[in-house]
Design a protein around this motif. Structure first.
Motif, PDB file in Angstrom:
ATOM      1  N   ASP A  42       0.801  -1.219   0.000  1.00 56.90           N
ATOM      2  CA  ASP A  42       0.000   0.000   0.000  1.00 56.90           C
ATOM      3  C   ASP A  42       0.835   1.271   0.000  1.00 56.90           C
ATOM      4  O   ASP A  42       0.292   2.364   0.088  1.00 56.90           O
ATOM      5  CB  ASP A  42      -0.924   0.034   1.226  1.00 56.90           C
ATOM      6  N   VAL A  43       2.169   1.124  -0.077  1.00 58.77           N
ATOM      7  CA  VAL A  43       3.041   2.297  -0.017  1.00 58.77           C
ATOM      8  C   VAL A  43       3.982   2.341  -1.213  1.00 58.77           C
ATOM      9  O   VAL A  43       4.268   1.327  -1.843  1.00 58.77           O
ATOM     10  CB  VAL A  43       3.867   2.330   1.289  1.00 58.77           C
ATOM     11  N   VAL A  44       4.459   3.558  -1.488  1.00 60.84           N
ATOM     12  CA  VAL A  44       5.488   3.770  -2.497  1.00 60.84           C
ATOM     13  C   VAL A  44       6.726   4.249  -1.750  1.00 60.84           C
ATOM     14  O   VAL A  44       6.726   5.345  -1.184  1.00 60.84           O
ATOM     15  CB  VAL A  44       5.044   4.826  -3.532  1.00 60.84           C
ATOM     16  N   LEU A  45       7.754   3.414  -1.713  1.00 62.95           N
ATOM     17  CA  LEU A  45       8.986   3.750  -1.021  1.00 62.95           C
ATOM     18  C   LEU A  45       9.690   4.878  -1.773  1.00 62.95           C
ATOM     19  O   LEU A  45       9.876   4.810  -2.991  1.00 62.95           O
ATOM     20  CB  LEU A  45       9.893   2.521  -0.932  1.00 62.95           C
ATOM     21  N   ILE A  46      10.072   5.905  -1.041  1.00 69.11           N
ATOM     22  CA  ILE A  46      10.787   7.027  -1.642  1.00 69.11           C
ATOM     23  C   ILE A  46      12.282   6.881  -1.404  1.00 69.11           C
ATOM     24  O   ILE A  46      13.083   6.988  -2.323  1.00 69.11           O
ATOM     25  CB  ILE A  46      10.271   8.369  -1.082  1.00 69.11           C
ATOM     26  N   ASN A  48      17.418   4.190   4.484  1.00 72.45           N
ATOM     27  CA  ASN A  48      18.791   3.899   4.884  1.00 72.45           C
ATOM     28  C   ASN A  48      18.722   3.043   6.137  1.00 72.45           C
ATOM     29  O   ASN A  48      17.639   2.581   6.514  1.00 72.45           O
ATOM     30  CB  ASN A  48      19.637   5.164   5.064  1.00 72.45           C
ATOM     31  N   GLU A  49      19.847   2.834   6.807  1.00 72.24           N
ATOM     32  CA  GLU A  49      19.837   1.944   7.974  1.00 72.24           C
ATOM     33  C   GLU A  49      19.100   2.526   9.173  1.00 72.24           C
ATOM     34  O   GLU A  49      18.734   1.788  10.092  1.00 72.24           O
ATOM     35  CB  GLU A  49      21.257   1.549   8.365  1.00 72.24           C
ATOM     36  N   LEU A  50      18.824   3.828   9.178  1.00 69.73           N
ATOM     37  CA  LEU A  50      18.091   4.440  10.283  1.00 69.73           C
ATOM     38  C   LEU A  50      16.584   4.362  10.097  1.00 69.73           C
ATOM     39  O   LEU A  50      15.836   4.160  11.042  1.00 69.73           O
ATOM     40  CB  LEU A  50      18.502   5.903  10.459  1.00 69.73           C
ATOM     41  N   GLY A  51      16.130   4.534   8.853  1.00 65.10           N
ATOM     42  CA  GLY A  51      14.687   4.564   8.640  1.00 65.10           C
ATOM     43  C   GLY A  51      14.309   4.592   7.179  1.00 65.10           C
ATOM     44  O   GLY A  51      15.096   4.244   6.307  1.00 65.10           O
ATOM     45  N   LEU A  52      13.084   5.058   6.920  1.00 62.87           N
ATOM     46  CA  LEU A  52      12.593   5.107   5.545  1.00 62.87           C
ATOM     47  C   LEU A  52      11.574   6.232   5.389  1.00 62.87           C
ATOM     48  O   LEU A  52      11.027   6.735   6.365  1.00 62.87           O
ATOM     49  CB  LEU A  52      11.969   3.766   5.151  1.00 62.87           C
ATOM     50  N   ARG A  57       1.351  14.144   1.597  1.00 67.31           N
ATOM     51  CA  ARG A  57       2.243  13.969   2.750  1.00 67.31           C
ATOM     52  C   ARG A  57       3.113  12.727   2.585  1.00 67.31           C
ATOM     53  O   ARG A  57       2.723  11.752   1.976  1.00 67.31           O
ATOM     54  CB  ARG A  57       1.439  13.883   4.043  1.00 67.31           C
ATOM     55  N   ILE A  58       4.304  12.828   3.183  1.00 64.38           N
ATOM     56  CA  ILE A  58       5.267  11.739   3.152  1.00 64.38           C
ATOM     57  C   ILE A  58       5.453  11.246   4.582  1.00 64.38           C
ATOM     58  O   ILE A  58       5.592  12.046   5.507  1.00 64.38           O
ATOM     59  CB  ILE A  58       6.615  12.214   2.564  1.00 64.38           C
ATOM     60  N   GLN A  59       5.445   9.951   4.743  1.00 61.57           N
ATOM     61  CA  GLN A  59       5.669   9.347   6.055  1.00 61.57           C
ATOM     62  C   GLN A  59       7.171   9.127   6.203  1.00 61.57           C
ATOM     63  O   GLN A  59       7.785   8.425   5.398  1.00 61.57           O
ATOM     64  CB  GLN A  59       4.930   8.012   6.137  1.00 61.57           C
ATOM     65  N   VAL A  60       7.781   9.767   7.208  1.00 56.47           N
ATOM     66  CA  VAL A  60       9.204   9.602   7.496  1.00 56.47           C
ATOM     67  C   VAL A  60       9.299   8.841   8.822  1.00 56.47           C
ATOM     68  O   VAL A  60       8.833   9.324   9.846  1.00 56.47           O
ATOM     69  CB  VAL A  60       9.927  10.963   7.593  1.00 56.47           C
ATOM     70  N   GLU A  84      17.772  14.203   3.442  1.00 57.29           N
ATOM     71  CA  GLU A  84      18.324  14.736   2.192  1.00 57.29           C
ATOM     72  C   GLU A  84      18.060  13.790   1.023  1.00 57.29           C
ATOM     73  O   GLU A  84      17.745  14.236  -0.080  1.00 57.29           O
ATOM     74  CB  GLU A  84      19.832  14.999   2.331  1.00 57.29           C
ATOM     75  N   GLY A  85      18.172  12.505   1.248  1.00 54.77           N
ATOM     76  CA  GLY A  85      17.869  11.529   0.200  1.00 54.77           C
ATOM     77  C   GLY A  85      16.410  11.576  -0.212  1.00 54.77           C
ATOM     78  O   GLY A  85      16.074  11.476  -1.390  1.00 54.77           O
ATOM     79  N   THR A  86      15.532  11.752   0.779  1.00 55.82           N
ATOM     80  CA  THR A  86      14.096  11.870   0.495  1.00 55.82           C
ATOM     81  C   THR A  86      13.821  13.110  -0.334  1.00 55.82           C
ATOM     82  O   THR A  86      13.099  13.048  -1.339  1.00 55.82           O
ATOM     83  CB  THR A  86      13.299  11.917   1.820  1.00 55.82           C
TER      84      THR A  86
END
Length: 117
Positions: A3-7, A10-14, A29-32, A99-101
Motif C-alpha cells: 500500500d506504499v510507495v517507497l521514496i 537507509n539503515e536508520l529509517g525510511l 504527505r510523506i511518512q518519514v 536529504e535523500g528523500t
C-alpha cells in the motif's frame, strides 16, 4: 508494504508515500519513519526539518569526555511542540534520510513536471 510507495531508505529509517488505494490518506504527505518515531509531513516541512538538521550539525562535542553515543543534541522537528534528542551518528543518518528523500522528491517533480517538455 503493497500500500506504499517507497521514496528513500537507509539503515536508520525510511520515507514513503501511501498509494492512492488507501482510504482517507493525504497523498501530498510523506511518512518519514526512524528510530521509534514517525512523522507525516508535507515536502515543505521536510525541507524545514532538513534546515534544522543542518543547523544541529554545527554542534561540536569533540571536547566532550562523555561517550560519543550519548544523545546530547536536541533537534527541533517540524512539529512546533516536539524536539528529539540524538547523538552525532543518528544525526548524520537522519540527515542522509531527509536529504535523500528530498532529492528523490525533487527528481520525481522534475521527471513528471518540468522535464516532460
Amino acid at each position: 508494504m503493497e500500500d506504499v510507495v517507497l521514496i528513500y531508505h537507509n539503515e536508520l529509517g525510511l520515507a514513503f508515500r501511501w498509494k492512492n488505494t488507501v482510504p482517507n490518506a493525504d497523498y501530498e504527505r510523506i511518512q518519514v519513519v526512524f528510530r521509534n518515531m514517525s512523522f507525516y509531513l508535507l515536502q515543505e516541512e521536510i525541507s524545514k526539518f532538513s534546515q534544522n538538521i543542518r543547523s544541529a550539525q554545527f554542534y561540536n562535542c569533540s571536547d566532550c569526555k562523555a561517550n560519543k553515543s550519548c544523545r546530547n543534541i536536541l533537534l527541533k522537528t517540524p512539529l512546533e511542540k516536539m524536539d528529539i534528542s540524538l547523538n552525532m551518528q543518528e544525526l548524520s543518518k537522519l540527515s542522509d534520510l531527509v536529504e535523500g528523500t528530498l532529492f528523490k522528491l525533487d527528481l520525481q517533480d522534475y521527471i513528471w513536471g518540468a522535464g516532460r517538455n
